[in-house]
Structures are given as structure tokens and as C-alpha cells.
Design a protein around this motif. Structure first.
Motif, PDB file in Angstrom:
ATOM      1  N   ALA A  31       2.995  -4.472   2.905  1.00 53.28           N
ATOM      2  CA  ALA A  31       2.218  -5.286   3.841  1.00 53.28           C
ATOM      3  C   ALA A  31       2.611  -6.767   3.758  1.00 53.28           C
ATOM      4  O   ALA A  31       2.644  -7.462   4.765  1.00 53.28           O
ATOM      5  N   HIS A  33      -4.383 -14.054  18.205  1.00 57.85           N
ATOM      6  CA  HIS A  33      -3.265 -13.570  19.011  1.00 57.85           C
ATOM      7  C   HIS A  33      -3.120 -14.377  20.294  1.00 57.85           C
ATOM      8  O   HIS A  33      -2.180 -14.193  21.042  1.00 57.85           O
ATOM      9  N   ILE A  61      -6.202   3.150   8.765  1.00 62.34           N
ATOM     10  CA  ILE A  61      -5.245   2.249   8.121  1.00 62.34           C
ATOM     11  C   ILE A  61      -4.239   1.673   9.109  1.00 62.34           C
ATOM     12  O   ILE A  61      -3.443   0.812   8.748  1.00 62.34           O
ATOM     13  N   PHE A 111       0.875  -1.162   0.000  1.00 69.16           N
ATOM     14  CA  PHE A 111       0.000   0.000   0.000  1.00 69.16           C
ATOM     15  C   PHE A 111       0.910   1.209   0.000  1.00 69.16           C
ATOM     16  O   PHE A 111       2.083   1.079   0.337  1.00 69.16           O
ATOM     17  N   GLY A 139      -4.755  -2.888  14.437  1.00 66.16           N
ATOM     18  CA  GLY A 139      -5.536  -2.805  15.669  1.00 66.16           C
ATOM     19  C   GLY A 139      -4.711  -2.385  16.872  1.00 66.16           C
ATOM     20  O   GLY A 139      -5.135  -1.545  17.671  1.00 66.16           O
ATOM     21  N   GLU A 144      -9.031 -13.788  12.980  1.00 67.57           N
ATOM     22  CA  GLU A 144      -9.300 -13.443  14.384  1.00 67.57           C
ATOM     23  C   GLU A 144     -10.752 -13.663  14.791  1.00 67.57           C
ATOM     24  O   GLU A 144     -11.438 -12.727  15.217  1.00 67.57           O
ATOM     25  N   ASN A 187       0.468  -7.200  15.545  1.00 67.15           N
ATOM     26  CA  ASN A 187      -0.477  -6.301  14.877  1.00 67.15           C
ATOM     27  C   ASN A 187       0.248  -5.614  13.730  1.00 67.15           C
ATOM     28  O   ASN A 187       1.339  -5.093  13.899  1.00 67.15           O
ATOM     29  N   GLY A 188      -0.371  -5.651  12.577  1.00 68.79           N
ATOM     30  CA  GLY A 188       0.245  -4.994  11.428  1.00 68.79           C
ATOM     31  C   GLY A 188       1.283  -5.836  10.723  1.00 68.79           C
ATOM     32  O   GLY A 188       1.977  -5.368   9.826  1.00 68.79           O
ATOM     33  N   ALA A 189       1.398  -7.111  11.109  1.00 64.56           N
ATOM     34  CA  ALA A 189       2.383  -7.978  10.461  1.00 64.56           C
ATOM     35  C   ALA A 189       1.970  -8.318   9.037  1.00 64.56           C
ATOM     36  O   ALA A 189       2.804  -8.689   8.206  1.00 64.56           O
ATOM     37  N   GLY A 190       0.698  -8.222   8.737  1.00 64.41           N
ATOM     38  CA  GLY A 190       0.253  -8.483   7.367  1.00 64.41           C
ATOM     39  C   GLY A 190      -0.626  -9.709   7.234  1.00 64.41           C
ATOM     40  O   GLY A 190      -0.860 -10.188   6.127  1.00 64.41           O
ATOM     41  N   LYS A 191      -1.140 -10.217   8.354  1.00 64.97           N
ATOM     42  CA  LYS A 191      -1.966 -11.425   8.298  1.00 64.97           C
ATOM     43  C   LYS A 191      -3.266 -11.190   7.535  1.00 64.97           C
ATOM     44  O   LYS A 191      -3.596 -11.954   6.621  1.00 64.97           O
ATOM     45  N   SER A 192      -3.969 -10.160   7.918  1.00 64.34           N
ATOM     46  CA  SER A 192      -5.260  -9.902   7.255  1.00 64.34           C
ATOM     47  C   SER A 192      -5.058  -9.598   5.779  1.00 64.34           C
ATOM     48  O   SER A 192      -5.824 -10.055   4.934  1.00 64.34           O
ATOM     49  N   VAL A 193      -4.025  -8.842   5.473  1.00 64.46           N
ATOM     50  CA  VAL A 193      -3.779  -8.512   4.066  1.00 64.46           C
ATOM     51  C   VAL A 193      -3.473  -9.788   3.283  1.00 64.46           C
ATOM     52  O   VAL A 193      -4.008 -10.004   2.187  1.00 64.46           O
ATOM     53  N   GLN A 219     -12.424 -10.363  10.107  1.00 59.80           N
ATOM     54  CA  GLN A 219     -12.219  -9.851  11.462  1.00 59.80           C
ATOM     55  C   GLN A 219     -13.489  -9.129  11.948  1.00 59.80           C
ATOM     56  O   GLN A 219     -13.889  -9.261  13.078  1.00 59.80           O
TER      57      GLN A 219
END
Ligand SMILES: Nc1ncnc2c1ncn2[C@@H]1O[C@H](COP(=O)(O)OP(=O)(O)OP(=O)(O)O)[C@@H](O)[C@H]1O
Ligand SMILES: [Mg+2]
Lengths: 348, 505
Positions: B19, B198, B401, B14, B404, B166, B39-45, B86
Motif C-alpha cells: 500500500a 479527488h 478491502i 497488506f 472506493g 476526503e 483510488n487505491g494509491a495509498g493515501k488513506s493508508v 473518510q
């Protein structure tokens, strides 16, 4: 940089979507012309000549942009507080009427004082017209989309009645007496209609910007508009701020109506607004709900109106063509935004 | 045999954020594969890219050895990939069965074949043991059941690879246990599952193998038998993680918050009945209980968002029973709301604006009568971001952006940016990774050490027991008892189930 990257960069160019939409609108407009048997090149040339081909044309464009800028700003202020003030037209008309009454009936005040009084009276009229729906919303939770729209129709018939019967000046035309000289906004580009109202509109754009983005009250209003729960959690009262934004919105619309009366027409003429209030909603969205964006968007709409009139006179292409282009711009830019905004809100 | 899903060199960026950076992933048929990372590691992406919500910049995806080019979630569904996000995506105004068939309605001519739809859903419920009232309005169900609707929706579409992003964050501990049981059952039924969480406890209970991401890169995949909590935590964070310990200091004698016989009416939630407790300086008071027994309402009463019908609340000796939220903030009451998206932040505001929220009308940020001092505000925001280690591309990006954990840090940074006398922390670590959790816990303990009062409302009993000096148990809007954190789980269980110890003798 890979091709993909440069492509993406190009796509993220600011206002690209608006510019492309405008180009497509003109292209489709030309096609319509072609199919109806008018030479599009000639018509478009006339349109642009009429919009800024000469001093007079330029003055016309700015004159046409002025009321739309006011109404766009008005919608914007309410929207930023999370309120859909669809009834800008009504507040605009009431502002115009009250200003006309103040301009004709007060006879003792000298020039700038009388003018200021009449302008403020117009703003007050607009705000007053917004007060009732605001109260209905705060007190009973009545949705403002419906109440403001109804108030808008009431205003339109009410003003029309007044200038046709009790307040009518002698003569054929349904209009009020002319406003006293001491209440007139000076013209700035004779012989065109362009008056000081345009400068007032620009000042209001800046004022609205400053209010929303530089003062704490504007910040609170934006917070309420984006997430009322979070705002109230941080101690910002929701209802009072929404009412405030509602009144401010009506005030700006009212000033816009007053500006037309005191600057352009010099009196309240029945049916003088071809729907500036409704246009303002679209212009506001095209302008990305930002005061400065509204300035540019209103110039675009003013250009189409002023140019369209010349085009009709010179080439016999009906005025509808420029309205078609205007409608296409709305369809391409404003409508998707409106739908997204409304639905995003629903989802939360 | 080729793996069910194989991802090669997947990259997704992005503006300003990489990501996912060349990620390889293999998911075997029939396994439950955990996906871990900060958080922000890129799992959801990563999961959204596999599900074709995002288009990858680079990389290839194979299903059962065949390369697939999925262009939209619809084609992912056709390929047998389903995802529970999520944040749930059911339509609240539809009935349960309508939600399940939505988009895949069996038809007879132009009509909806209602009976057939029902037959198929009922068969599905029987097979999987996921019981639901098909005629209920979806929006009126508790979150746990709404999630069940999402699961059935995937299964109804014949998904064989199920992605859960999650799923347990929004659930109560009881619902989590049920979900785990269902997932194991689905696995027995031959489904393949990717599970993001988590909570290492859940990962150990469920997963066969685990893949860990860190800052958009893959750290590795290990078989669960070879893993330990410490090892996974270290892989995720890149260093050892310590759960902070409560200091030995005793709470002071002085009372910071006194709640006397407070009752409320049952509007928009549970009524509270005769609450009576105090919080001392330098004390963390935990509030435990099965969710929905008045925790939310208690927090709202304390911060001034809910009317008190009877009783009195005082903060540092001052009566604040009828004080507005604003006045309470001014008196040093800080609040971490349980839902950071709804109450904690304005998602479309920038980081700076979110940090300002609630202070905008006070000097020195307010300069003169009306104006906000922008340069000062900017300096303030930068210093907050630095001090609280908020990972963000800048202070002028929307909070939406951020991951969490970092959104939560923004809330924390704001609430602790003025002298606090009492912090009401609701679910402060929900959805946070181990490092961010550690961070929040440390902050709470710091407050305690500085002699402030803290009320910790949490669904996580372990968290409450680790941090609190005393624990109050809420049941049906009443404080049914008070326990020492060392009390055994059985006692907590009894109280939370409504069995008063006093009544038992
Ligand atoms: N739509 C987006 N636009 C810009 N950046 C994004 C977007 N979505 C995610 N990111 C960024 O990509 C990174 C990875 O985000 P992602 O949501 O995958 O994290 P995550 O591992 O799921 O974290 P969490 O545990 O908090 O859910 C983050 O830095 C995030 O800020
Ligand atoms: Mg995520």
C-alpha cells in the motif's frame, strides 16, 4: 524472508488463535487444579483417557458432541440471516418432546417410516416453537433475543410439566413411556450410547453447508444477514427470508432434540438437557460460524464432557474442572467474537 | 527550521498489497498540503499510518525534527496530530458537546467538570468561527455539521497538525464552500493541514503544495503555483486524462421511462409531489438540486424501494408502478445507489458474490432447481473483473478491502452485466478519482449511444451539465423546472434555490 515476515506468516496460520486459546484454557485449568490440591497431570490423563482412550470413551465423546452439533448448526443458520436465535434450547426441547409423543403414540407404522415420522415431527416441533418469535419480529419488530429467550423458558417448564403430570410413565422418574421400537435410531457402537443420530448430525452439517454456500436461497439469506439494505436493493425480500431462516433454525434444533430421544434415551426424561441449546451458541462461535467449524468445535466440547465424567469417576476431581476448561475456551474464543459481532452490528 | 512533519521511507503492506512503498513526505509548519492520487494509491493508508492506526513495516517519522514512535492514535493525539476520517466516527447517541470532550473530559475529582468543558468549547467555537448547537443530538445533525463536531474534537485536544481524509466527498457543494473557508481560517490561526481530495478544484482553492501518490509510490511534491489541472491529473494517472464528450446524436423519439403525476408520502424522508417527466431512448436526463430535496426518494421510487401513493410509472410502455424491485431488475432497470457501502455492495461478500447479487436465482448461474454453478460463476466474475478493469488481488477477496473506485466499478459491472433499458445513476462518481470518473462517464455515454435511457442524479452540477441532454431541477420534492445543460449557472442557481422561472415571468 525477514523474521518479521515469517512471524506474520506464522500468525496467519489457520485456526492458530483457536489452538492457542485451547492450550491456554488447559494450562489455566491445570493451574486451578494445582491450587485446589489435585495433581493436574493425573487428572488431565484421566480426562483424555475418558475422551478417546478406548472404544467406549470415543463413543462417549461422539455421543456428547451430537446434540451440541445440532444446536450449534441451528444457531448458525439463524445467525447467517442476521438473527440472534438465543432460544435454541427451547426449540431443542420442544423437538424432543414432540418426537417422544410421536414415538410413543403411533403404533401402527413399521420401522423406518415411523422413525422418519418421529424425527420430522421433532423438527416440526422445533420449527413451530421458532415460528412465534419469528412472527413477532416480522409483525411488530419485537427483538428476537428477548422473545426467543422467553420462549425457551416456557418450553423448559412446559415440557417438565408434561412429563411430570399428564404424560408421565408410571414409576419414580419423571419421564414419558419408552418410544416404540419402530421409532428408535439404531445404536452404532454398543455398548456405548453412540447412535445413528451422530451420522444424522454430520449429514445436517453438510446439508447446512450446502444450503448456505451452494444454493441461491442460502446466498440470499447470507446477503440479508450481512447487509439487508443492499439485499433488498437487489430484489431480495428481507422479512420472508429471515422468517425462513428462523424456521430452519428451529427445525434443526428440533431434529437435534428428537435425535436425543430416539437415539440415546429412548424416551423424554425430565431435565435430560444440561443446556445443550446454550452450549450450541458458544460452539457455533468457536466454530467460526461455519458448519464444518461447528463439527470440530462440538467434538471439542463433547470431548470435555465425556472426558470430564471419566476424570471425576477415576480421580475424584470434580466435573467442574472440565466445565472450567470449557468456560475458558468460551471466554477466549467465543466471547470476543460475540462482542465484536454484536457491536459491529450496532455501529452500522 | 525542520519541517513540522517528516516521513522517511515509510512502507506498509497488506497481504498481497504494497500500500505504501518507501514514501518520503515533508509537511511545513502552517501550510495546507494536498495529497492526491488515484483510488487505491495509498493515501488513506499513509495517513492512518502517520496517525498510528497502522504500524509501518519500515520507515521513520519525525515531528519538528525529533523522531517519534507513536504506538496508537492516543499517542498521536498527544503529539498534536489529529485526523478526520473518510467515514465519520462521531457517536450518534451523544450530544454534540459530549462528543467533543469524549475521552478528554475535564474532571473535578471523579466528576465531569461540565461548566469548564462548556467554557473551553465555547471559546474554541468563537476562535474558529465554527458555530454549533452544543446540546443537539449528534446523530440528528446533517453530515456537514457532524464533520464540524469532528473538527472541534481535534482542536479541543490541541491538535496542531490536522489530517482530513476526503472530507468533501460526503458534503453538499454549499457545505464544501463553508469547509474550505474554515480550513483557510484555521491555517491563518497557525494550524497545519493535510487535505486529501479527488476534486482538483478544491485542491487549487486550498493548498500551498501538493504531493501525488501513484500505486503506493510517491510521484512528487509540487508547489501549487507550478501546477495545472492537466499536470496533476497526469501525475496521478500516469497518462493524459480526457473528460469524455457527449456525442452529437439526437435522442430518439421513443420513450423508455414515463413518470406521470407521481406523489409519495413523507415517510423516512421527503414527500414527492406530482412528478411528471419522460426519458427517451438515447438520452441522459440529469436531476439537479440542492441535496435533500427529494433526489434519494426519486431514485427509490424508480427502483421500487418506496411506495407510490398516486400516479403511474411505466418502463418501455409497461406499467411498473407496483412492480417489486426484482421485477424491475428483470425488465432491464439498473441502479447505481448513492451509497455504495450501504446499498450498493455487501462489504463482507467477495467480489464474485457481489457481482452475483440479484442474479443468483436465474439460469444459467442457477443450475437445476437450487444450486449455484460455481465454475460458471467464477468464469463470469473473472470476465467482469477483466472487462471493467477492477483492480483487485483476486475475485475471492471481500469487497471491503478494495478502494472506493474499485468498489464502484464492482457495482457498475454488476448493473451493466445484463441488457439494460434504463440506468438510474445516483452520485455515480462520488469519491472516485479522475480516471475512474472518466471511466464511469464514458460508460454512461456509451449507454446513451447504444440508445438506452439514463437518469443521472448528482450533486455535482458540472458533471450533470457535461453529460445530460436535459436537466430537471428538484426543489422540495417537486420538479421546479427544466433547463438545457448550456443554461448559465445563474439560472441553475435560481431554480435550485426554489425561484421558479415561470413564476418570474
Ligand atoms: N485493511 C486492509 N487490508 C488489506 N488491504 C488494504 C487494507 N486497507 C487498504 N488496503 C489496500 O491498500 C491500498 C491502498 O488503499 P487506500 O485506502 O490507502 O487507498 P486511497 O488512496 O485512500 O484510495 P481512495 O481514494 O479510494 O480512498 C488499496 O489497494 C487497498 O485495497
Ligand atoms: Mg482513502
Amino acid at each position: 524472508m525477514s523474521l518479521r515476515d515469517s512471524w506474520r506468516k506464522c500468525l496467519s496460520f489457520p485456526f492458530l488463535s483457536e489452538i492457542v486459546a485451547i492450550l491456554i484454557a488447559f494450562l489455566l485449568g491445570s493451574l486451578v487444579l494445582l491450587f485446589t490440591g489435585y495433581p493436574p497431570g493425573q487428572a488431565l490423563r484421566a480426562l483424555f483417557r475418558g475422551a478417546f482412550g478406548s472404544r467406549n470413551a470415543f463413543g462417549q465423546t461422539l455421543t456428547q458432541a451430537t446434540p451440541i452439533l445440532f444446536t450449534a448448526l441451528s444457531f448458525l443458520v439463524s445467525f447467517r440471516a442476521g438473527i440472534f436465535n438465543i432460544g435454541v434450547e427451547g426449540q431443542f426441547l420442544m423437538g424432543a418432546l414432540v418426537a417422544a409423543l410421536a414415538g410413543t403414540s403411533i403404533k401402527v407404522l413399521p420401522f423406518p417410516v415411523h422413525l422418519l415420522c418421529a424425527l420430522l415431527a421433532g423438527g416440526g416441533g422445533g420449527a413451530l416453537w421458532a415460528l412465534f418469535p419469528a412472527w413477532l419480529k416480522a409483525r411488530f419488530g419485537a427483538h428476537e433475543v428477548i422473545t426467543t429467550m422467553m420462549m425457551s423458558y416456557i418450553a423448559s417448564y412446559f415440557t417438565s410439566y408434561l412429563v411430570n403430570y399428564p404424560c408421565k410413565a408410571p414409576g419414580w422418574v419423571a419421564q414419558t413411556h419408552p418410544v416404540e421400537r419402530s421409532a428408535l435410531l439404531p445404536k452404532i457402537l454398543p455398548p456405548t450410547q453412540l447412535s445413528f443420530t451422530f451420522v444424522v448430525a454430520l449429514a445436517f452439517a453438510f446439508f447446512v453447508f450446502y444450503f448456505l454456500f451452494r444454493t441461491y436461497l442460502g446466498f440470499q439469506i447470507r446477503a440479508v444477514g450481512l447487509n439487508p439494505e443492499a439485499a433488498s436493493n437487489r430484489g431480495i425480500p428481507i422479512a420472508s427470508h429471515q422468517i425462513l431462516a428462523f424456521l430452519l433454525s428451529g427445525f434443526v434444533a428440533g431434529i437435534g432434540g428428537a435425535g436425543e430421544v430416539l437415539g440415546v434415551h429412548g424416551k423424554f426424561v425430565d431435565g435430560f438437557s444440561p443446556g445443550y441449546g446454550w452450549d450450541g451458541i458458544a460452539v457455533s462461535l468457536v466454530g467460526r460460524l461455519h458448519p464444518f467449524g461447528c463439527v470440530f468445535a462440538s467434538l471439542l466440547f463433547g470431548l470435555l464432557r465425556a472426558g470430564g465424567m471419566t476424570m471425576t469417576r477415576v480421580t475424584k476431581v470434580p466435573l467442574d474442572l472440565s466445565l472450567i476448561i470449557q468456560a475458558l475456551v468460551i471466554v477466549f474464543i467465543a466471547a470476543p467474537r460475540f462482542i465484536r459481532l454484536v457491536f459491529l452490528r450496532r455501529k452500522e | 527550521m525542520p519541517p513540522l512533519l517528516e516521513v522517511r521511507g515509510l512502507t506498509k503492506s497488506f497481504p498481497g498489497v504494497l500500500a505504501n512503498d518507501h514514501i518520503d513526505l515533508e509537511i511545513e509548519e502552517g501550510e495546507i498540503h494536498g495529497l492526491l492520487g488515484e483510488n487505491g494509491a495509498g493515501k488513506s493508508v499513509l495517513m492512518s499510518t502517520i496517525y498510528s492506526l497502522y504500524r509501518p513495516d519500515e520507515g521513520r517519522i519525525f515531528l519538528r525534527g525529533r523522531e517519534v514512535h507513536m504506538v496508537s492514535p492516543a499517542s498521536a493525539i498527544r503529539c498534536g496530530v489529529g485526523m478526520v476520517h473518510q467515514h465519520l466516527t462521531v457517536v450518534p447517541h451523544l450530544r454534540v458537546w459530549e462528543n467533543i470532550v469524549l475521552g478528554e473530559e475535564p474532571r473535578r475529582g471523579v466528576f465531569l467538570a461540565r461548566r469548564e468543558a462548556f467554557r473551553r468549547i465555547e471559546a474554541l467555537c468563537r476562535e474558529t468561527g465554527l458555530q454549533l448547537d452544543l446540546h443537539a443530538w449528534t446523530g440528528e445533525l446533517p453530515i456537514g455539521l457532524q464533520q464540524r463536531v469532528e473538527i472541534l474534537k481535534m482542536l479541543y485536544r490541541g491538535a496542531s497538525l490536522l489530517i482530513f481524509d476526503e472530507p468533501t466527498t460526503v458534503l453538499t457543494p454549499q457545505e464544501v464552500d463553508q469547509l474550505i473557508a474554515y480550513l483557510l481560517r484555521l491555517k491563518e490561526g497557525g494550524k497545519t493541514i493535510i487535505f486529501i481530495s479527488h476534486k482538483l478544484r478544491e485542491v487549487f482553492a486550498l493548498c500551498d503544495r501538493v504531493t501525488v501518490l501513484r500505486r503506493g509510490r510517491k510521484v512528487g511534491t509540487i508547489v501549487i503555483a507550478d501546477a495545472s489541472e492537466e499536470k496533476l491529473a497526469e501525475m496521478m494517472v500516469g497518462r493524459k486524462v480526457f473528460s469524455p464528450k457527449r456525442g452529437e446524436e439526437k435522442p430518439k423519439e421513443t420513450v423508455v421511462l414515463a413518470v406521470e403525476h407521481v406523489s409519495t408520502l413523507p415517510e423516512r424522508g421527503k414527500a414527492l409531489h406530482g412528478l411528471n417527466f419522460v426519458v427517451h431512448n438515447g438520452e441522459i436526463v440529469g436531476v439537479a438540486g440542492v441535496e435533500g430535496n427529494g433526489q434519494t426518494e426519486l431514485a427509490e421510487v424508480l427502483v421500487g424501494l418506496r411506495k407510490v401513493r398516486q400516479g403511474k410509472i411505466s418502463l418501455r410502455g409497461e406499467d411498473i408502478t407496483f412492480a417489486s424491485p426484482k421485477e424491475r431488475i428483470k425488465k432491464g432497470l439498473a441502479h447505481i445507489p448513492e451509497d455504495r457501502h450501504r446499498r450498493g455492495t455487501v462489504l463482507d461478500f467477495t467480489v464474485t458474490e457481489n457481482l452475483l447479487l440479484g442474479f443468483e436465482d436465474e439460469p444459467p448461474i442457477r443450475r437445476g432447481r437450487w444450486t449455484i454453478d460455481l465454475p460458471l460463476l467464477r468464469r463470469f466474475a473473472l470476465s467482469r473483473v477483466g472487462e471493467f478493469e477492477i483492480a483487485t488481488p483476486g475475485v475471492d477477496v471481500p469487497v471491503r478491502i478494495l478502494s472506493g473506485g474499485n468498489q464502484q466499478k464492482v457495482v457498475l459491472a454488476r448493473e451493466l452485466s445484463r441488457p439494460v433499458s434504463l440506468l438510474v445513476a445516483c452520485q455515480p462518481t462520488r469519491g472516485l478519482d479522475v480516471a475512474a470518473t472518466e471511466y464511469v462517464h464514458r460508460k454512461l455515454l456509451d449507454l446513451r449511444k447504444e440508445g438506452k435511457g439514463v437518469i443521472l442524479i448528482s450533486a455535482d452540477l458540472d458533471e450533470i451539465r457535461a453529460l445530460s441532454d436535459r436537466v430537471l431541477v428538484l426543489y422540495e420534492g417537486r420538479i421546479i423546472g427544466e433547463l438545457a445543460p448550456q443554461s448559465d449557472e445563474y439560472q441553475f442557481g435560481l431554480l435550485m434555490g426554489g425561484k421558479s422561472l415561470v413564476a418570474q415571468g
